[in-house]
Design a protein around this motif. Structure first.
Motif, short mmCIF file in Angstrom:
data_model
loop_
_atom_site.label_atom_id
_atom_site.label_comp_id
_atom_site.label_asym_id
_atom_site.label_seq_id
_atom_site.Cartn_x
_atom_site.Cartn_y
_atom_site.Cartn_z
N CYS A 91 0.82 -1.22 0.00
CA CYS A 91 0.00 0.00 0.00
C CYS A 91 0.86 1.27 0.00
O CYS A 91 0.57 2.21 -0.72
CB CYS A 91 -0.91 0.04 1.23
N LYS A 101 -4.65 -1.81 -1.17
CA LYS A 101 -4.60 -3.21 -1.60
C LYS A 101 -5.93 -3.92 -1.35
O LYS A 101 -6.36 -4.74 -2.15
CB LYS A 101 -3.46 -3.92 -0.87
N CYS A 102 -6.60 -3.56 -0.26
CA CYS A 102 -7.88 -4.20 0.08
C CYS A 102 -8.91 -4.08 -1.04
O CYS A 102 -9.73 -4.96 -1.24
CB CYS A 102 -8.47 -3.57 1.35
N LEU A 103 -8.85 -2.96 -1.77
CA LEU A 103 -9.85 -2.69 -2.79
C LEU A 103 -9.70 -3.57 -4.02
O LEU A 103 -10.61 -3.62 -4.86
CB LEU A 103 -9.83 -1.22 -3.19
N GLU A 104 -8.59 -4.26 -4.15
CA GLU A 104 -8.43 -5.17 -5.28
C GLU A 104 -9.47 -6.29 -5.23
O GLU A 104 -9.95 -6.74 -6.25
CB GLU A 104 -7.01 -5.74 -5.32
N CYS A 105 -9.80 -6.72 -4.02
CA CYS A 105 -10.81 -7.78 -3.87
C CYS A 105 -12.12 -7.26 -3.27
O CYS A 105 -13.18 -7.84 -3.50
CB CYS A 105 -10.27 -8.88 -2.98
N HIS A 106 -12.04 -6.19 -2.51
CA HIS A 106 -13.20 -5.66 -1.79
C HIS A 106 -13.58 -4.29 -2.34
O HIS A 106 -13.75 -3.33 -1.59
CB HIS A 106 -12.89 -5.55 -0.29
N GLU A 107 -13.74 -4.19 -3.64
CA GLU A 107 -14.01 -2.91 -4.30
C GLU A 107 -15.28 -2.26 -3.76
O GLU A 107 -16.32 -2.90 -3.63
CB GLU A 107 -14.14 -3.12 -5.81
N GLY A 108 -15.17 -0.98 -3.42
CA GLY A 108 -16.32 -0.21 -2.97
C GLY A 108 -16.73 -0.44 -1.52
O GLY A 108 -17.68 0.18 -1.04
N LYS A 109 -16.05 -1.31 -0.80
CA LYS A 109 -16.44 -1.62 0.57
C LYS A 109 -15.71 -0.77 1.61
O LYS A 109 -16.15 -0.69 2.75
CB LYS A 109 -16.21 -3.09 0.87
N THR A 111 -13.24 2.95 2.41
CA THR A 111 -12.66 4.20 2.00
C THR A 111 -11.48 4.48 2.92
O THR A 111 -11.66 4.61 4.13
CB THR A 111 -13.66 5.37 2.06
#
Length: 115
Positions: A91, A101-109, A111
């Motif tokens: 990150c 990095k979290c948003l690669e799998c958890h997009e939109g969840k 901020t």
């Protein structure tokens, strides 16, 4: 002592490095203020890759439990991932914009604003 080594030569070397890393984005202001040089993070005199071991980050920022405690009020806590330990540089990339990095799998969840 490590923090005192920067001087003019260290900054010139950082900005003029042939790796292209510093040319993409110089170090963030807190790292410049701390007078870090390439070796401090990369653990090499003339780094040719962006590889930085987590241990280099932990010298100043503390280990994973310390970072988890530091960001305990963030919801969700980015350093309390169930996927721990995630390498710091996943990150926090110093010569390029940071990523979540979290948003690669958890997009939109989530901020997050990476500092």
């Amino acid at each position: 002592m490590r923090l005192l080594r920067m001087g003019t030569l260290g900054l010139a070397g950082l900005l003029a490095t042939g790796t292209g890393l510093a040319q993409e984005k110089p170090l963030p202001a807190p790292h410049i203020k701390a007078k870090l040089i390439c070796h401090d993070c990369h653990q090499k005199e003339k780094p040719t890759t962006a590889a930085v071991p987590d241990e280099a980050c932990m010298v100043c920022h503390g280990d994973y439990p310390a970072m988890k405690a530091l960001t305990k009020d963030a919801k969700p806590n980015p350093h309390a991932s169930p996927h721990d330990p995630i390498p710091c540089t996943e990150c926090h990339r110093q010569h390029k914009p940071p990523v979540v990095k979290c948003l690669e799998c958890h997009e939109g969840k989530f901020t997050f604003q990476i500092k």
